[in-house]
Design a protein around this motif. Sequence first.
Motif, short mmCIF file in Angstrom:
data_model
loop_
_atom_site.label_atom_id
_atom_site.label_comp_id
_atom_site.label_asym_id
_atom_site.label_seq_id
_atom_site.Cartn_x
_atom_site.Cartn_y
_atom_site.Cartn_z
N ASP A 1 -19.47 4.30 -24.47
CA ASP A 1 -18.56 3.94 -25.57
C ASP A 1 -17.32 4.83 -25.59
O ASP A 1 -16.89 5.27 -26.66
CB ASP A 1 -19.29 4.01 -26.91
CG ASP A 1 -20.45 3.02 -27.00
OD1 ASP A 1 -20.35 1.94 -26.39
OD2 ASP A 1 -21.46 3.34 -27.65
N GLY A 2 -16.78 5.13 -24.42
CA GLY A 2 -15.56 5.93 -24.34
C GLY A 2 -15.75 7.42 -24.50
O GLY A 2 -14.78 8.16 -24.56
N VAL A 3 -17.00 7.88 -24.59
CA VAL A 3 -17.29 9.30 -24.76
C VAL A 3 -17.98 9.84 -23.50
O VAL A 3 -18.97 9.28 -23.05
CB VAL A 3 -18.19 9.55 -25.99
CG1 VAL A 3 -18.54 11.02 -26.13
CG2 VAL A 3 -17.51 9.04 -27.26
N VAL A 4 -17.43 10.92 -22.96
CA VAL A 4 -18.04 11.61 -21.83
C VAL A 4 -18.90 12.72 -22.41
O VAL A 4 -18.43 13.52 -23.22
CB VAL A 4 -16.97 12.21 -20.89
CG1 VAL A 4 -17.62 12.94 -19.72
CG2 VAL A 4 -16.00 11.15 -20.41
N ALA A 5 -20.17 12.77 -22.02
CA ALA A 5 -21.08 13.81 -22.50
C ALA A 5 -21.69 14.52 -21.31
O ALA A 5 -22.05 13.88 -20.32
CB ALA A 5 -22.17 13.21 -23.38
N ALA A 6 -21.80 15.85 -21.39
CA ALA A 6 -22.37 16.62 -20.29
C ALA A 6 -23.04 17.87 -20.83
O ALA A 6 -22.71 18.36 -21.90
CB ALA A 6 -21.28 17.01 -19.30
N THR A 7 -23.98 18.37 -20.05
CA THR A 7 -24.57 19.67 -20.31
C THR A 7 -24.01 20.61 -19.24
O THR A 7 -24.23 20.39 -18.05
CB THR A 7 -26.10 19.62 -20.23
OG1 THR A 7 -26.58 18.69 -21.20
CG2 THR A 7 -26.70 20.99 -20.49
N LEU A 8 -23.26 21.61 -19.68
CA LEU A 8 -22.66 22.57 -18.76
C LEU A 8 -23.59 23.78 -18.64
O LEU A 8 -24.07 24.31 -19.64
CB LEU A 8 -21.29 23.01 -19.28
CG LEU A 8 -20.27 21.89 -19.47
CD1 LEU A 8 -18.95 22.46 -19.98
CD2 LEU A 8 -20.06 21.11 -18.19
N LEU A 9 -23.82 24.20 -17.41
CA LEU A 9 -24.71 25.32 -17.13
C LEU A 9 -23.88 26.48 -16.62
O LEU A 9 -23.08 26.32 -15.70
CB LEU A 9 -25.75 24.91 -16.09
CG LEU A 9 -26.50 23.61 -16.39
CD1 LEU A 9 -27.39 23.22 -15.23
CD2 LEU A 9 -27.30 23.75 -17.67
N GLY A 10 -24.07 27.65 -17.20
CA GLY A 10 -23.27 28.82 -16.83
C GLY A 10 -24.08 30.10 -16.86
O GLY A 10 -25.31 30.09 -17.00
N TYR A 11 -23.37 31.22 -16.76
CA TYR A 11 -24.00 32.53 -16.62
C TYR A 11 -23.40 33.50 -17.64
O TYR A 11 -22.20 33.52 -17.85
CB TYR A 11 -23.78 33.05 -15.21
CG TYR A 11 -24.20 32.03 -14.16
CD1 TYR A 11 -25.52 31.97 -13.75
CD2 TYR A 11 -23.28 31.13 -13.63
CE1 TYR A 11 -25.92 31.03 -12.81
CE2 TYR A 11 -23.67 30.19 -12.70
CZ TYR A 11 -25.00 30.13 -12.30
OH TYR A 11 -25.40 29.19 -11.39
N SER A 12 -24.24 34.33 -18.23
CA SER A 12 -23.78 35.29 -19.21
C SER A 12 -23.12 36.50 -18.54
O SER A 12 -22.31 37.19 -19.17
CB SER A 12 -24.94 35.76 -20.09
OG SER A 12 -25.97 36.34 -19.29
N SER A 13 -23.43 36.75 -17.27
CA SER A 13 -22.79 37.85 -16.55
C SER A 13 -22.89 37.58 -15.06
O SER A 13 -23.63 36.70 -14.61
CB SER A 13 -23.45 39.19 -16.89
OG SER A 13 -24.69 39.31 -16.23
N SER A 14 -22.16 38.35 -14.28
CA SER A 14 -22.18 38.18 -12.83
C SER A 14 -23.49 38.70 -12.22
O SER A 14 -23.76 38.48 -11.04
CB SER A 14 -20.98 38.90 -12.20
OG SER A 14 -21.03 40.27 -12.53
#
Length: 196
Positions: free
Chosen positions: A147-160
């Motif tokens: 319905d015109g909405v892009v939804a995603a779960t972004l995965l990242g890191y709190s530190s290197s």
Amino acid sequence: MQTSALPDLAHTDTTTMHWLATAAAMAAVVAAAGLLQPGTAASASTTPHRTAAQHGTATVAPPDPDRAVFPLKCDGTGHTVAKQVPGDLDGDGRPETVAVVHCTAGLGTPPSGVYVLTQGSGAAPRIVATLVDPAQKMSVGDFTVRDGVVAATLLGYSSSDIPSCCPDQQEKVTWQWQNGAFVRSSQSDDSTDGSV
């Protein structure tokens, strides 16, 4: 075998005149069938493609991300289109494609970019928006366009110090086209167990 007492019938003799009369009769049947086609209402309920053509809009294929040029620096390894979903994001009746793309890697998953592609008639697909830049060092989990909405779960890191195999942060985000731009909304869901 018993022979008929009736005289030979005229239609059992095939002459040129017989074939011309048959052809004329068939042409009349075909012409009459053409005049008795179903109305527009019946056509709309059984063949939506024809209805679209009658209104001057043809079905348009979404842009193919395999034909697009992405702004990735992959050091000669090439890129991978990990996910792609079409959808009409701006309400103009023409589909766009949202693609999740990253550099090809033998091990692990490099950071992803999320790009919106559009395509004019006969032109190559082009990027009109970058929703996630690979420089943000994120991967993409769940990913939908509805319905015109892009939804995603972004995965990242709190530190290197966090290994690249095990992102420890996730954020659920959506983008929606509003007033000429994609507006991002988010709902953070930081986790420390590494599960996604």
